[in-house]
Enzyme design. Structure first.
Site, PDB file in Angstrom:
ATOM      1  N   GLU A 173      -9.887 -22.777 -11.497  1.00  0.00           N
ATOM      2  CA  GLU A 173      -8.683 -23.113 -10.713  1.00  0.00           C
ATOM      3  C   GLU A 173      -7.869 -24.202 -11.392  1.00  0.00           C
ATOM      4  O   GLU A 173      -6.723 -24.436 -11.021  1.00  0.00           O
ATOM      5  CB  GLU A 173      -9.103 -23.574  -9.304  1.00  0.00           C
ATOM      6  CG  GLU A 173      -9.625 -22.448  -8.439  1.00  0.00           C
ATOM      7  CD  GLU A 173      -9.973 -22.900  -7.029  1.00  0.00           C
ATOM      8  OE1 GLU A 173     -10.111 -24.123  -6.804  1.00  0.00           O
ATOM      9  OE2 GLU A 173     -10.127 -22.025  -6.156  1.00  0.00           O
TER      10      GLU A 173
ATOM     11  N   ASP B 116      -6.446 -24.035 -14.126  1.00  0.00           N
ATOM     12  CA  ASP B 116      -5.241 -23.321 -14.559  1.00  0.00           C
ATOM     13  C   ASP B 116      -4.892 -22.342 -13.442  1.00  0.00           C
ATOM     14  O   ASP B 116      -5.138 -21.136 -13.548  1.00  0.00           O
ATOM     15  CB  ASP B 116      -5.522 -22.618 -15.881  1.00  0.00           C
ATOM     16  CG  ASP B 116      -5.932 -23.608 -16.956  1.00  0.00           C
ATOM     17  OD1 ASP B 116      -5.052 -24.164 -17.615  1.00  0.00           O
ATOM     18  OD2 ASP B 116      -7.151 -23.859 -17.112  1.00  0.00           O
TER      19      ASP B 116
ATOM     20  N   HIS C  82     -15.832 -26.042 -18.296  1.00  0.00           N
ATOM     21  CA  HIS C  82     -16.201 -24.728 -18.822  1.00  0.00           C
ATOM     22  C   HIS C  82     -17.637 -24.367 -18.413  1.00  0.00           C
ATOM     23  O   HIS C  82     -17.922 -23.239 -18.007  1.00  0.00           O
ATOM     24  CB  HIS C  82     -16.152 -24.716 -20.351  1.00  0.00           C
ATOM     25  CG  HIS C  82     -14.791 -24.940 -20.949  1.00  0.00           C
ATOM     26  ND1 HIS C  82     -14.489 -26.054 -21.698  1.00  0.00           N
ATOM     27  CD2 HIS C  82     -13.665 -24.193 -20.921  1.00  0.00           C
ATOM     28  CE1 HIS C  82     -13.239 -25.979 -22.116  1.00  0.00           C
ATOM     29  NE2 HIS C  82     -12.708 -24.857 -21.653  1.00  0.00           N
TER      30      HIS C  82
ATOM     31  N   MET D  63     -11.090 -32.386 -16.001  1.00  0.00           N
ATOM     32  CA  MET D  63     -11.572 -32.219 -17.378  1.00  0.00           C
ATOM     33  C   MET D  63     -10.692 -31.213 -18.112  1.00  0.00           C
ATOM     34  O   MET D  63     -10.287 -30.206 -17.543  1.00  0.00           O
ATOM     35  CB  MET D  63     -13.014 -31.741 -17.370  1.00  0.00           C
ATOM     36  CG  MET D  63     -13.963 -32.821 -16.957  1.00  0.00           C
ATOM     37  SD  MET D  63     -15.664 -32.304 -17.237  1.00  0.00           S
ATOM     38  CE  MET D  63     -16.501 -33.720 -16.528  1.00  0.00           C
TER      39      MET D  63
ATOM     40  N   GLY E 171     -13.060 -22.600 -26.477  1.00  0.00           N
ATOM     41  CA  GLY E 171     -14.001 -23.532 -27.093  1.00  0.00           C
ATOM     42  C   GLY E 171     -13.702 -24.977 -26.718  1.00  0.00           C
ATOM     43  O   GLY E 171     -13.029 -25.239 -25.724  1.00  0.00           O
ATOM     44  N   ALA E 172     -14.223 -25.915 -27.543  1.00  0.00           N
ATOM     45  CA  ALA E 172     -14.149 -27.358 -27.212  1.00  0.00           C
ATOM     46  C   ALA E 172     -14.678 -27.550 -25.801  1.00  0.00           C
ATOM     47  O   ALA E 172     -14.047 -28.183 -24.957  1.00  0.00           O
ATOM     48  CB  ALA E 172     -12.735 -27.903 -27.376  1.00  0.00           C
TER      49      ALA E 172
ATOM     50  N   HIS F 247     -16.382 -28.352 -22.311  1.00  0.00           N
ATOM     51  CA  HIS F 247     -16.757 -29.529 -21.526  1.00  0.00           C
ATOM     52  C   HIS F 247     -17.398 -29.033 -20.237  1.00  0.00           C
ATOM     53  O   HIS F 247     -17.593 -27.826 -20.046  1.00  0.00           O
ATOM     54  CB  HIS F 247     -15.527 -30.397 -21.243  1.00  0.00           C
ATOM     55  CG  HIS F 247     -14.354 -29.638 -20.699  1.00  0.00           C
ATOM     56  ND1 HIS F 247     -14.365 -29.032 -19.464  1.00  0.00           N
ATOM     57  CD2 HIS F 247     -13.134 -29.355 -21.239  1.00  0.00           C
ATOM     58  CE1 HIS F 247     -13.216 -28.440 -19.252  1.00  0.00           C
ATOM     59  NE2 HIS F 247     -12.444 -28.608 -20.314  1.00  0.00           N
ATOM     60  N   ASP F 248     -17.695 -29.969 -19.345  1.00  0.00           N
ATOM     61  CA  ASP F 248     -18.453 -29.584 -18.164  1.00  0.00           C
ATOM     62  C   ASP F 248     -17.684 -28.653 -17.233  1.00  0.00           C
ATOM     63  O   ASP F 248     -18.292 -27.931 -16.438  1.00  0.00           O
ATOM     64  CB  ASP F 248     -18.942 -30.826 -17.418  1.00  0.00           C
ATOM     65  CG  ASP F 248     -20.257 -30.541 -16.721  1.00  0.00           C
ATOM     66  OD1 ASP F 248     -21.140 -29.951 -17.375  1.00  0.00           O
ATOM     67  OD2 ASP F 248     -20.376 -30.855 -15.525  1.00  0.00           O
TER      68      ASP F 248
END
Ligand code: PAJ
Length: 290
Positions: A160, A162, A48, A196, A42-43, A45-46
């Site tokens: 990528e 992570d 995700h 991000m 969650g939380a 951002h672009d």
């Protein structure tokens, strides 16, 4: 001519239990539809949402899971304060045309009596993130293993950003013979280069200004290694530049992009540079290809 009403966005179906999830997935499969899974905490951002868009292009049905997984947080880490923004996440996922949001409670994922851990080796023991977060990949592998079994997707998309996690998950799917294709998606950055991350929200104004140093140094080191300079020396200087910007460096390393093994010469290609560093109470990671 009367104005056309704006296209109506179907809200994604929100599912909280494994049983309800399975019913939906069985419906998709019975209709012969491909299914993509995008696991998140969650939380959104672009970064995700770029994963969601990639999934949308590659499968008929897109499931996004939102689950802040306690098993991957160490006791001293930020589980309690991890940003949560379910309503905004849902609005973004509706806009992205997601079919189903799987948002289980902790008890649905780890019911009383739950007694399993998936302890990954190989890329999970590369002496990168695992050296600083020893139980992290066990938590990730356990929850991603469960999600892949629960959602039975055709493909699953991971960032990528992570990079070591992407390798761990790819190995997990292979070792468990899961019939899923793991797809890696490129890192989405802010205009100034900062990757991000949900955790960027923790940065003070001053720290936020220093944060793009990580990417700047990665790019600079990658350029120098590409031109033939020795990685060890380039990375020493890069690490010093990162510390001068106010970070405490956990690691800055050159690794083989596929196996994550240590490399010494620019010719040991393909090379990936990976960094983790702390500033204030925030730990940031990033990586680039050489
Ligand atoms: P989370 O940090 O929410 O990230 C979810 C997915 O988004 C991961 O695959 C991550 O690599 C990707 N992502 C995050 N920031 C990105 C960016 N700037 N560009 C591209 N992709 C980005 O990673 C996790 O959650 C968890 O460990 C999870 C896999 C969900 C297991 O709990």
């Amino acid at each position: 001519m009367p104005n056309k009403p704006p296209p109506k966005l179907a809200r994604p179906r929100i599912v909280r239990t494994v049983a309800a999830l399975r019913r939906s997935v069985m419906g998709y499969k019975a209709a012969g539809e491909t299914v993509a899974l995008v696991p998140t905490m969650g939380a959104l951002h672009d970064g995700h949402l770029s994963l969601v868009r990639l999934a949308r292009r590659r499968a008929r049905r897109v499931i996004v899971s939102i689950f802040v997984n306690p098993a991957q947080f160490a006791p001293h880490e930020d589980l309690a304060s991890y940003p949560r923004s379910f309503d905004a996440d849902l609005a973004a996922l509706a806009k992205a045309n997601v079919d189903l949001v799987f948002a289980p409670a902790v008890e649905a994922m780890y019911p009383p009596g739950f007694a399993l851990r998936i302890v990954p080796e190989g890329p999970a023991k590369a002496a990168l993130e695992d050296a600083f977060r020893p139980d992290f990949f066990t938590g990730v592998a356990t929850v991603v293993g469960k999600l892949l079994i629960q959602c039975a997707p055709t493909i699953a998309v991971f960032g990528e950003k992570d990079y070591q996690q992407l390798k761990v998950v790819t190995q997990l799917a292979r070792d468990l013979d899961l019939p899923v294709k793991i797809i890696g998606a490129p890192i989405v950055r802010e205009a100034d280069g900062l990757a991000m991350s949900s955790r960027n929200a923790y940065l003070s104004e001053h720290e936020r200004k220093a944060a793009p140093t990580l990417y700047r140094v990665l790019k600079d080191c990658a350029g120098r290694i590409k031109r033939g300079e020795l990685p060890a020396r380039v990375l020493d200087e890069g690490g010093a530049a990162i510390e001068r910007a106010g970070f405490t460096l956990d690691y800055l390393e050159a690794r083989h992009a596929d196996t994550l093994r240590k490399i010494e010469l620019p010719a040991d290609a393909p090379i990936r540079l990976l960094v983790a560093a702390r500033i204030g109470r925030t730990r940031l990671i990033d990586n680039v290809a050489v």
